[in-house]
Design an enzyme around this catalytic site. Structure first.
Site, mmCIF file in Angstrom:
data_model
loop_
_atom_site.group_PDB
_atom_site.id
_atom_site.type_symbol
_atom_site.label_atom_id
_atom_site.label_comp_id
_atom_site.label_asym_id
_atom_site.label_seq_id
_atom_site.Cartn_x
_atom_site.Cartn_y
_atom_site.Cartn_z
ATOM 1 N N HIS A 75 0.830 -1.278 0.057
ATOM 2 C CA HIS A 75 0.068 -0.075 -0.019
ATOM 3 C C HIS A 75 0.672 1.293 -0.046
ATOM 4 O O HIS A 75 0.327 2.437 0.024
ATOM 5 C CB HIS A 75 -0.874 -0.016 1.262
ATOM 6 C CG HIS A 75 -2.102 -0.770 1.062
ATOM 7 N ND1 HIS A 75 -2.208 -2.300 1.034
ATOM 8 C CD2 HIS A 75 -3.561 -0.482 0.747
ATOM 9 C CE1 HIS A 75 -3.399 -2.602 1.007
ATOM 10 N NE2 HIS A 75 -4.264 -1.644 0.757
ATOM 11 N N GLY A 121 2.952 4.599 1.635
ATOM 12 C CA GLY A 121 2.670 5.324 2.556
ATOM 13 C C GLY A 121 1.160 4.924 3.233
ATOM 14 O O GLY A 121 0.932 5.369 4.308
ATOM 15 N N GLU A 147 -1.648 -16.358 24.064
ATOM 16 C CA GLU A 147 -1.782 -17.763 23.848
ATOM 17 C C GLU A 147 -0.479 -18.613 23.657
ATOM 18 O O GLU A 147 -0.315 -19.403 23.095
ATOM 19 C CB GLU A 147 -2.787 -18.080 22.759
ATOM 20 C CG GLU A 147 -3.939 -17.346 22.910
ATOM 21 C CD GLU A 147 -4.999 -17.933 23.956
ATOM 22 O OE1 GLU A 147 -4.681 -19.184 24.261
ATOM 23 O OE2 GLU A 147 -6.141 -17.508 24.490
ATOM 24 N N THR A 159 3.799 -17.230 23.408
ATOM 25 C CA THR A 159 4.598 -16.774 22.535
ATOM 26 C C THR A 159 5.436 -17.948 21.358
ATOM 27 O O THR A 159 5.172 -18.855 21.660
ATOM 28 C CB THR A 159 5.780 -16.080 23.024
ATOM 29 O OG1 THR A 159 6.618 -17.030 23.726
ATOM 30 C CG2 THR A 159 5.478 -14.972 23.932
HETATM 31 C C1 LIG Z 1 -3.904 -7.546 24.051
HETATM 32 C C2 LIG Z 1 -3.484 -8.643 24.810
HETATM 33 C C3 LIG Z 1 -4.557 -9.640 25.341
HETATM 34 C C4 LIG Z 1 -4.061 -10.563 26.103
HETATM 35 N N1 LIG Z 1 -5.084 -11.358 26.566
HETATM 36 C C5 LIG Z 1 -4.995 -12.510 27.604
HETATM 37 C C6 LIG Z 1 -5.988 -13.361 27.997
HETATM 38 O O1 LIG Z 1 -7.229 -13.143 27.732
HETATM 39 N N2 LIG Z 1 -5.606 -14.137 28.938
HETATM 40 C C7 LIG Z 1 -4.576 -14.390 29.507
HETATM 41 O O2 LIG Z 1 -4.122 -15.123 30.225
HETATM 42 N N3 LIG Z 1 -3.484 -13.635 29.047
HETATM 43 C C8 LIG Z 1 -3.637 -12.710 27.871
HETATM 44 N N4 LIG Z 1 -2.623 -11.783 27.577
HETATM 45 C C9 LIG Z 1 -1.368 -11.895 28.121
HETATM 46 C C10 LIG Z 1 -0.361 -13.008 26.994
HETATM 47 O O3 LIG Z 1 -0.717 -14.110 26.953
HETATM 48 C C11 LIG Z 1 0.981 -12.917 27.530
HETATM 49 O O4 LIG Z 1 1.586 -11.375 27.178
HETATM 50 C C12 LIG Z 1 1.891 -13.803 26.835
HETATM 51 O O5 LIG Z 1 1.651 -15.137 27.094
HETATM 52 C C13 LIG Z 1 3.411 -13.636 27.065
HETATM 53 O O6 LIG Z 1 3.685 -13.518 28.334
HETATM 54 P P1 LIG Z 1 4.709 -12.353 29.029
HETATM 55 O O7 LIG Z 1 3.932 -11.040 28.353
HETATM 56 O O8 LIG Z 1 4.523 -12.446 30.433
HETATM 57 O O9 LIG Z 1 5.971 -12.351 28.223
HETATM 58 P P2 LIG Z 1 6.861 -13.369 28.851
HETATM 59 O O10 LIG Z 1 6.656 -14.763 29.212
HETATM 60 O O11 LIG Z 1 7.605 -12.717 29.958
HETATM 61 O O12 LIG Z 1 8.009 -13.330 27.607
HETATM 62 C C14 LIG Z 1 8.976 -12.047 27.325
HETATM 63 C C15 LIG Z 1 9.999 -13.036 26.067
HETATM 64 O O13 LIG Z 1 10.838 -14.011 26.580
HETATM 65 C C16 LIG Z 1 10.641 -15.267 25.617
HETATM 66 N N5 LIG Z 1 10.525 -16.313 26.533
HETATM 67 C C17 LIG Z 1 9.656 -16.406 27.727
HETATM 68 N N6 LIG Z 1 10.035 -17.801 28.255
HETATM 69 C C18 LIG Z 1 10.923 -18.383 27.264
HETATM 70 C C19 LIG Z 1 11.552 -19.652 27.154
HETATM 71 N N7 LIG Z 1 11.367 -20.872 28.015
HETATM 72 N N8 LIG Z 1 12.132 -19.821 25.981
HETATM 73 C C20 LIG Z 1 12.268 -18.987 25.252
HETATM 74 N N9 LIG Z 1 11.761 -17.762 25.194
HETATM 75 C C21 LIG Z 1 10.966 -17.340 26.335
HETATM 76 C C22 LIG Z 1 9.106 -14.964 25.239
HETATM 77 O O14 LIG Z 1 8.885 -15.546 24.056
HETATM 78 C C23 LIG Z 1 9.034 -13.606 24.947
HETATM 79 O O15 LIG Z 1 10.072 -13.200 23.669
HETATM 80 C C24 LIG Z 1 -2.733 -10.564 26.829
HETATM 81 C C25 LIG Z 1 -1.942 -9.859 26.195
HETATM 82 C C26 LIG Z 1 -2.177 -8.852 25.476
HETATM 83 C C27 LIG Z 1 -1.084 -7.996 24.917
#
Ligand SMILES: Cc1cc2nc3c(=O)[nH]c(=O)nc-3n(C[C@H](O)[C@H](O)[C@H](O)COP(=O)(O)OP(=O)(O)OC[C@H]3O[C@@H](n4cnc5c(N)ncnc54)[C@H](O)[C@@H]3O)c2cc1C
Length: 245
Positions: free
Chosen positions: A88, A90, A113, A115
């Site tokens: 698309h 800019g 759900e 990462t």
């Molecule tokens: C818009 C939105 C809606 C959401 N809705 C819900 C919901 O309805 N219910 C709910 O329960 N949660 C919800 N969440 C939370 C979401 O599930 C978490 O943000 C997500 O699971 C990641 O966890 P964290 O943010 O604690 O990141 P962290 O777990 O701290 O991860 C940080 C980084 O470290 C990496 N990492 C962590 N552990 C490992 C490992 N063992 N090996 C390699 N890399 C690793 C991760 O991949 C990531 O890159 C929501 C988040 C957002 C932004």
């Protein structure tokens, strides 16, 4: 029209092809999940060893295909939405078109759900155990239509590279290195799976031959590259992490 530019139609063709691969992986993971539930219900009150062993096999496959489907589909959705903004120009960055919203919506799917990194952790067991390789080998035993001989040969190369990479990592027995290359291995496994599923589609329906050819021609160079990278055993980043970061 910009669709005449090779760089633009290349982006569009890859978006479509990766969407087809993501659908194929997701449908297969869903099919196996349904099968697992059916077998679980059948197994209640049954002592049939064949049923128990089939349930064990299907459960192992769902444990590996489910995280692969989540990782592959969400990461490709980000790539597709990124390219959609690019196409698309800019205007794609501005709110007047819905693509910037599609990109934000796609971006969160690699995070919530579980990462992508956690999906990789989840998929590794079933890849290293050989469950996925065995499933791909069974798929490859098909007698494909003669027109598919070249694609079937490429699928064989893909699964042989995956099996050889798994064997190499097991022989190396180096936990740090295996964790370090795990994303590459899972990406490679997703590509191998997509190759086999698209080949199956082409076998069932001749109209699916071109999509299969496209997915396979995109996936094979990536599979070879990841296999070479993992085989190289480069530990520079592991050993010099403190200096590099
Ligand atoms: C818009 C939105 C809606 C959401 N809705 C819900 C919901 O309805 N219910 C709910 O329960 N949660 C919800 N969440 C939370 C979401 O599930 C978490 O943000 C997500 O699971 C990641 O966890 P964290 O943010 O604690 O990141 P962290 O777990 O701290 O991860 C940080 C980084 O470290 C990496 N990492 C962590 N552990 C490992 C490992 N063992 N090996 C390699 N890399 C690793 C991760 O991949 C990531 O890159 C929501 C988040 C957002 C932004």
């Amino acid at each position: 029209p910009i669709i005449e530019f090779p760089q633009v139609y290349d982006m569009l063709a890859r978006m479509k092809s990766e969407t087809q691969a993501a659908r194929a992986i997701t449908y297969e993971a869903s099919r196996l999940m349904d099968l697992r539930r059916i077998l679980e219900r059948r197994q209640e009150g049954s002592r049939d060893p064949a049923l128990r062993s089939r349930l064990k096999e299907v459960s192992a496959l769902t444990s590996v295909l489910t995280p692969m489907a989540k990782a592959y589909a969400s990461e490709m959705a980000v790539r597709a939405a990124y390219d959609a903004i690019q196409i698309h120009g800019g205007a794609g960055y501005m709110r007047e078109f819905p693509v910037e919203r599609l990109w934000r919506d796609a971006r969160i799917t690699t995070i919530y759900e579980g990462t992508t990194q956690l999906q990789v952790v989840g998929a590794m067991g079933g890849i290293l155990s050989g469950a996925l390789s065995q499933y791909l080998a069974q798929k490859g035993e098909h007698d494909y239509r003669p027109e598919l001989a070249r694609l079937a040969m490429l699928a064989r190369e893909a699964r042989e590279k995956l099996s050889a990479t798994v064997a190499r990592l097991k022989a190396l027995n180096d936990r740090d290195y295996t964790d370090y290359v795990s994303r590459r291995l899972v990406d490679m496994a997703c590509d191998c799976l997509a190759v086999h599923l698209l080949l199956d589609q082409a076998q069932r329906d001749a109209a699916r031959t071109l999509p299969a050819e496209k997915v396979i021609s995109e996936a094979l160079p990536r599979i070879r590259m990841q296999a070479d990278h993992i085989a190289a055993g480069d530990k520079l980043t592991i050993e010099r992490r403190a200096d590099l970061l």
